[in-house]
Design a protein around this motif. Structure first.
Motif, mmCIF file in Angstrom:
data_model
loop_
_atom_site.group_PDB
_atom_site.id
_atom_site.type_symbol
_atom_site.label_atom_id
_atom_site.label_comp_id
_atom_site.label_asym_id
_atom_site.label_seq_id
_atom_site.Cartn_x
_atom_site.Cartn_y
_atom_site.Cartn_z
ATOM 1 N N THR A 214 0.811 -1.221 0.000
ATOM 2 C CA THR A 214 0.000 0.000 0.000
ATOM 3 C C THR A 214 0.847 1.274 0.000
ATOM 4 O OG1 THR A 214 -0.132 0.125 2.424
ATOM 5 C CG2 THR A 214 -1.828 -1.184 1.284
ATOM 6 N N HIS A 215 2.100 1.175 0.395
ATOM 7 C CA HIS A 215 2.921 2.368 0.578
ATOM 8 C C HIS A 215 3.189 3.083 -0.740
ATOM 9 C CE1 HIS A 215 7.015 4.290 1.535
ATOM 10 N NE2 HIS A 215 6.084 5.021 2.116
ATOM 11 N N ASP A 216 3.024 4.394 -0.712
ATOM 12 C CA ASP A 216 3.334 5.240 -1.869
ATOM 13 C C ASP A 216 4.390 6.256 -1.422
ATOM 14 O OD1 ASP A 216 3.188 7.612 -3.653
ATOM 15 O OD2 ASP A 216 1.606 6.467 -4.643
ATOM 16 N N PRO A 217 5.662 6.036 -1.748
ATOM 17 C CA PRO A 217 6.728 6.890 -1.210
ATOM 18 C C PRO A 217 6.573 8.370 -1.556
ATOM 19 C CG PRO A 217 7.651 4.874 -2.127
ATOM 20 C CD PRO A 217 6.210 4.900 -2.519
ATOM 21 N N ARG A 218 6.200 8.666 -2.792
ATOM 22 C CA ARG A 218 6.109 10.077 -3.188
ATOM 23 C C ARG A 218 4.987 10.793 -2.455
ATOM 24 N NH1 ARG A 218 5.822 12.437 -9.428
ATOM 25 N NH2 ARG A 218 5.829 14.648 -8.842
ATOM 26 N N SER A 219 3.810 10.172 -2.417
ATOM 27 C CA SER A 219 2.687 10.788 -1.705
ATOM 28 C C SER A 219 3.001 10.907 -0.221
ATOM 29 C CB SER A 219 1.413 9.965 -1.920
ATOM 30 O OG SER A 219 1.024 9.973 -3.281
ATOM 31 N N SER A 220 3.652 9.887 0.338
ATOM 32 C CA SER A 220 4.017 9.916 1.760
ATOM 33 C C SER A 220 4.934 11.091 2.066
ATOM 34 C CB SER A 220 4.715 8.614 2.150
ATOM 35 O OG SER A 220 3.845 7.524 2.072
#
Length: 236
Positions: A214-220
């Protein structure tokens, strides 16, 4: 309560106990390298007080905040979705808010906390509790729900004092955009506050780097940068 670690230039952290809602509560406390700073409550996902939530508290401490993550499940952590759903359903919203208000009592009573009010950051179930807590406790003046799941009806926002910056995934099927429109309208109508509810090209739980599915590095990264700036603007 364990002995406070000596400063090493990195955040100091410890497991703590404190009175809350007529019982003894547990939590994870992270102090900034300076030893003092504004107070922020970190509210768990439906999984419990996991390493991810403790890491969020540590990250906030590195940014200069005193961060307290109360354990709403009394030491239990869910290992699969069915267990997480059950544990969330066994925590009624009023009881959760009561426990969280006790955590605010403890946080604002710490000599290391420099702010008169507190911020609250939460994720999934905890994001919903950020909204419920801010509506019920005027000592919360900065509220940051990440993909906050509202359980049942919206709360009464007439006593809300907090500015709100929310972070949501536009691909998150559990929180449709129209629900955010309803939330925004209710807060504006009842409290006269316009929440800043932001959408990202991501799904649910996009901030949880412990879940690569589920992780989205850019959005995070974008959401985190905005969160830290917002908390400093509101709390000092």
């Amino acid at each position: 309560m364990s002995e406070k670690p000596k400063s090493t230039g990195a955040p100091a952290h410890q497991n703590v106990t404190f009175p809350s809602a007529g019982s003894t509560a547990h939590g994870y406390l992270a102090l900034p390298p300076s030893g003092r700073g504004p107070g922020v409550i970190v509210i768990q996902e439906w999984w419990g007080l996991t390493n991810h939530i403790a890491d969020v508290a540590d990250r906030l401490a590195r940014e200069g905040f005193v961060a307290l993550a109360p354990d709403l499940y009394g030491g239990n952590v869910a290992h699969d979705t069915d267990e997480a759903v059950r544990m969330m359903q066994e925590l009624p919203v009023p009881r959760g808010v009561e426990l969280l208000s006790g955590a605010v009592d403890h946080l604002l009573g710490l000599p290391e906390v420099t702010s008169d009010t507190a911020g609250a950051v939460g994720f999934c179930m905890g994001g919903g509790f950020v909204i419920y807590l801010a509506a019920a406790d005027p000592r919360i003046t900065a509220a940051v729900p990440f993909y906050g799941v509202i359980q049942g009806e919206l709360p009464d926002f007439s006593a809300l004092r907090a500015q709100i910056q929310g972070h949501y995934g536009e691909l998150d099927g559990t929180i449709p955009v129209e629900k955010l429109d309803e939330l925004r309208a209710a807060i504006q109508h009842q409290a006269g506050i316009t929440p800043d509810l932001r959408l990202y090209p991501a799904g649910h739980a996009f901030f949880n780097d412990g879940r690569p599915e589920t992780h989205d590095p850019r959005s995070s990264a974008q959401a985190w940068q905005s969160t830290v700036a917002f908390l400093h603007d509101q709390l000092g």
